[in-house]
Design a protein around this motif. Structure first.
Motif, mmCIF file in Angstrom:
data_model
loop_
_atom_site.group_PDB
_atom_site.id
_atom_site.type_symbol
_atom_site.label_atom_id
_atom_site.label_comp_id
_atom_site.label_asym_id
_atom_site.label_seq_id
_atom_site.Cartn_x
_atom_site.Cartn_y
_atom_site.Cartn_z
ATOM 1 N N ALA A 501 -5.781 6.289 -7.070
ATOM 2 C CA ALA A 501 -5.669 4.839 -7.198
ATOM 3 C C ALA A 501 -6.604 4.318 -8.269
ATOM 4 C CB ALA A 501 -5.983 4.166 -5.860
ATOM 5 N N ASP A 502 -6.327 3.105 -8.752
ATOM 6 C CA ASP A 502 -7.226 2.417 -9.667
ATOM 7 C C ASP A 502 -8.444 1.979 -8.863
ATOM 8 O OD1 ASP A 502 -8.372 -0.158 -10.859
ATOM 9 O OD2 ASP A 502 -7.072 0.526 -12.493
ATOM 10 N N ALA A 503 -9.596 2.568 -9.143
ATOM 11 C CA ALA A 503 -10.780 2.383 -8.295
ATOM 12 C C ALA A 503 -11.235 0.931 -8.245
ATOM 13 C CB ALA A 503 -11.915 3.282 -8.784
ATOM 14 N N ALA A 504 -11.277 0.260 -9.382
ATOM 15 C CA ALA A 504 -11.765 -1.115 -9.414
ATOM 16 C C ALA A 504 -10.816 -2.054 -8.669
ATOM 17 C CB ALA A 504 -11.945 -1.572 -10.861
ATOM 18 N N HIS A 537 -2.340 -0.478 -2.250
ATOM 19 C CA HIS A 537 -2.943 -0.366 -3.577
ATOM 20 C C HIS A 537 -3.060 1.093 -4.028
ATOM 21 C CE1 HIS A 537 -4.067 -4.561 -4.292
ATOM 22 N NE2 HIS A 537 -4.227 -4.639 -2.980
ATOM 23 N N GLY A 538 -3.025 2.015 -3.074
ATOM 24 C CA GLY A 538 -3.224 3.414 -3.431
ATOM 25 C C GLY A 538 -1.957 4.210 -3.544
ATOM 26 N N SER A 539 -0.799 3.582 -3.368
ATOM 27 C CA SER A 539 0.455 4.333 -3.404
ATOM 28 C C SER A 539 1.094 4.260 -4.790
ATOM 29 C CB SER A 539 1.423 3.777 -2.361
ATOM 30 O OG SER A 539 1.644 2.404 -2.558
ATOM 31 N N VAL A 540 2.128 5.054 -4.963
ATOM 32 C CA VAL A 540 2.854 5.113 -6.232
ATOM 33 C C VAL A 540 3.423 3.735 -6.546
ATOM 34 C CG1 VAL A 540 4.843 6.085 -7.411
ATOM 35 C CG2 VAL A 540 3.438 7.538 -5.956
ATOM 36 N N ARG A 541 3.160 3.239 -7.725
ATOM 37 C CA ARG A 541 3.653 1.925 -8.094
ATOM 38 C C ARG A 541 5.076 2.015 -8.635
ATOM 39 N NH1 ARG A 541 0.719 -0.764 -5.164
ATOM 40 N NH2 ARG A 541 1.385 -2.642 -6.257
ATOM 41 N N ALA A 542 5.783 0.913 -8.515
ATOM 42 C CA ALA A 542 7.110 0.841 -9.106
ATOM 43 C C ALA A 542 6.995 0.994 -10.618
ATOM 44 C CB ALA A 542 7.770 -0.491 -8.749
ATOM 45 N N ASN A 543 8.086 1.487 -11.205
ATOM 46 C CA ASN A 543 8.195 1.688 -12.660
ATOM 47 C C ASN A 543 7.361 2.864 -13.152
ATOM 48 O OD1 ASN A 543 9.937 -0.580 -13.005
ATOM 49 N ND2 ASN A 543 8.144 -1.916 -12.858
#
Length: 590
Positions: A501-504, A537-543
């Protein structure tokens, strides 16, 4: 105010009728419960005018002796209890001894009964509280009770009754509840001369399908659990098939339909993170418990109960329903076009067998997909395949979600299984997988993943204060945050399950959740909501484009993950289009 004087019996019974016999359905309930207490195996109900004009209940139970008939219509006379201690362990549906007397005070009642082993039947009539002499009658066995013109002598009460159609609806609902509670008893229901229900004795499953419908029976998960002298069984609708209507929400305790806020809350809690916010749970659950642990004498109509150890019962019920709903994508049936459109479920003939043709499904093998050579990771999952190697065996049973074909618009995974085409919302599916991992790992403290290079972000004063105030909770959640300056926070570690995930962004989202939740007690109470936010927030994002091995790995994770049929917000994660449904879309075979 005048002198104090005792009320006459007739007035007492009329007052009691206002509590016990609120409407025809309440009178019907009392009569059927008396039949069940008498050991009836068949109960016939005949109504007219929604039960206002006539209620007749005929059973094949034990019957009533001639000398007991006057007591049957007397106030507070019963064969079901005899001492104060009996109230602590009530095993019958009726026990107060006031129902028939109350009903008879506000109607024209005729009771005919033939006790088991007796050569003759006897009849007693009560007209608005006036008891007529006992007379001989004809009846092969059991008891027949007829109530006519309910509230004919209390017009103030009768004006509160609704239309015949409304009162009939309440009567049918009461009949359905009792028939569901006692599947071993046969029932018939007639209204205004029309047969509405004829139900044979049978299993609970058959009774549920007969009265709640084939759709509910097909899409409900079985609930079964037992612990410390308490057992629960029944059915709870799978979240994907829940609707916006409240529909079926039935609770039975020791064969008695009840309203109970504690039990209802326990069931709602089980649905909490698998049901979309505009959907309602539907269920029919039977609880068996020692009668000494439940007080049924808290409501005149005996529709409410009080448990002596409700604190232990709530988690038991919640856990039982939660386990029933916790099917992985491999276990739970998918949402299909037939389900959405209300069509009959299509049955696919076996591949290569009789009926193979336009509607037949090929085996869901990797060979059929003509994919590139698998990576080493993919090989570990499915086994190495060399050019010219034999096709993989039919894996329809092992991998019900099949194998990936492609990705659509960076949002959906398309896969082929034995039944046809599977469509997966990759973000929703991965969100559920991550959420379940977090819940499993958070039993104590989430494992951490230190960052090689800390991630920094510009923080508001409230975010910096929240990080300091909730340092302990952040540590338990797997975060390590430190303040670098007046308006800068550094993320030095994040939860290991969210390593990609994006940490920030993840840390900022968690700080906002912690700020909104307030104190540590509130945080613990809303732990699942916090973990769900982290999973989102930690899962695979769309696109995001996935490789075929990544798509297949996602399918395998779904098959192994509980509740993978719904995302954390209750929406479906996958959808099945069967070959017969596709054939209909393209008019094949027509």
């Amino acid at each position: 105010m005048g002198a104090i004087r005792p009320l006459p019996d007739l007035l007492i019974n009329q007052i009691a009728a206002g509590e016990v016999v609120e409407r025809p359905a309440a009178a019907l309930k009392e009569l059927i419960e008396n039949s069940l207490d008498a050991g009836a195996t068949r109960i016939d109900v005949d109504l007219a005018g929604g039960g206002i004009k006539r209620i007749r209940v005929v059973d094949d139970g034990a019957g009533i002796d001639r000398e007991d008939l006057p007591l049957a219509v007397a106030r507070h006379a019963t064969s079901k209890i005899g001492a104060p201690a009996d109230l602590e362990s009530i095993a019958t549906l009726g026990f107060r001894g006031e129902a028939l007397a109350s009903i008879a005070a506000v109607s024209r009642l005729a009771l005919v009964s033939r006790a088991a082993g007796r050569p003759h039947a006897w009849r007693i009539e009560v007209d608005g509280g006036t008891v007529a002499p006992i007379a001989p009658a004809a009846l092969s066995a059991g008891t027949s009770i007829t109530i006519e013109e309910l509230y004919f002598n209390t017009p103030a009460r009768r004006k509160f009754l609704r239309t015949d159609a409304t009162e009939w609806a309440h009567c049918e609902e009461t009949f359905t509840r009792i028939a569901l509670a006692h599947p071993g008893v046969g029932f018939t229901l007639v209204h205004n001369g029309r047969l509405v229900h004829r139900i044979l004795p049978g299993s609970r499953a058959a009774r549920v399908e007969a009265l709640l419908g084939e759709t509910f029976a097909r899409h409900a998960a079985g609930v079964e659990a037992e612990s410390a002298g308490v057992a629960i069984s029944g059915y709870a609708i799978r979240p994907t098939h829940a609707t916006q209507a409240s529909g079926t929400q039935l609770l039975f305790v020791n064969g008695r339909w009840v309203r109970d806020r504690m039990l209802s809350h326990a069931v709602r809690e089980a649905y909490r993170d698998v049901l979309h916010h505009d959907r309602q749970p539907a269920y029919a659950l039977w609880l068996a418990i020692d009668p000494r642990r439940v007080d049924v004498n808290v409501h005149p109509q005996k529709t409410e109960v009080r448990f002596r150890d409700g604190g232990a019962l709530h988690p038991f019920v919640r856990s039982a329903v939660d386990r029933a709903l916790a099917a992985s994508a491999a276990d739970a049936p998918a949402v299909s076009a037939a389900d959405r459109l209300g069509l009959a479920a299509a049955r696919t003939p076996p591949p290569g067998g009789a009926g193979a043709g336009p509607g037949a499904a090929p085996a869901a093998t990797q060979d059929a997909l003509a994919l590139a050579e698998p990576s080493s990771f993919y090989a570990r999952l499915f086994g190495e395949r060399r050019p010219g190697a034999p096709a993989l065996p039919d894996t329809g049973d092992d991998h019900p979600l099949g194998f990936a074909l492609a990705q659509l618009h960076g949002i959906y995974v398309l896969a082929q299984n034995r039944a046809g085409l599977v469509l997966v919302d990759m973000h929703a599916a991965h969100e559920r997988i991550v959420y379940e991992r977090l819940k499993s790992a958070h039993a104590g403290r989430l494992p951490t993943q230190p960052l090689l290079v800390p991630a920094t972000f510009a923080a508001e004063a409230v975010e910096i204060a929240t990080a300091a105030e909730h340092a302990g909770e952040l540590d338990r959640l797997g975060f390590a945050l430190s303040q670098l300056g007046p308006s800068t926070l550094a993320v030095r570690a994040i939860p290991a399950p969210l390593a990609d995930a994006d940490a920030a962004t993840l840390a900022r989202a968690v700080l906002h959740e912690l700020r909104d939740h307030g104190g540590s007690g509130a945080i613990e109470a809303r732990r699942d909501e916090l973990l769900a936010s982290m999973a989102c927030h930690g899962s695979v994002r769309a696109n995001r484009m996935l490789t075929v091995p990544e798509m297949n790995a996602l399918l395998r994770e779904m098959e192994a993950t509980e509740r993978a049929g719904q995302c954390n917000h209750g929406r479906p994660t996958w959808y099945q289009l069967t070959l017969p449904e596709l054939d209909r879309l393209f008019m094949r075979g027509r």
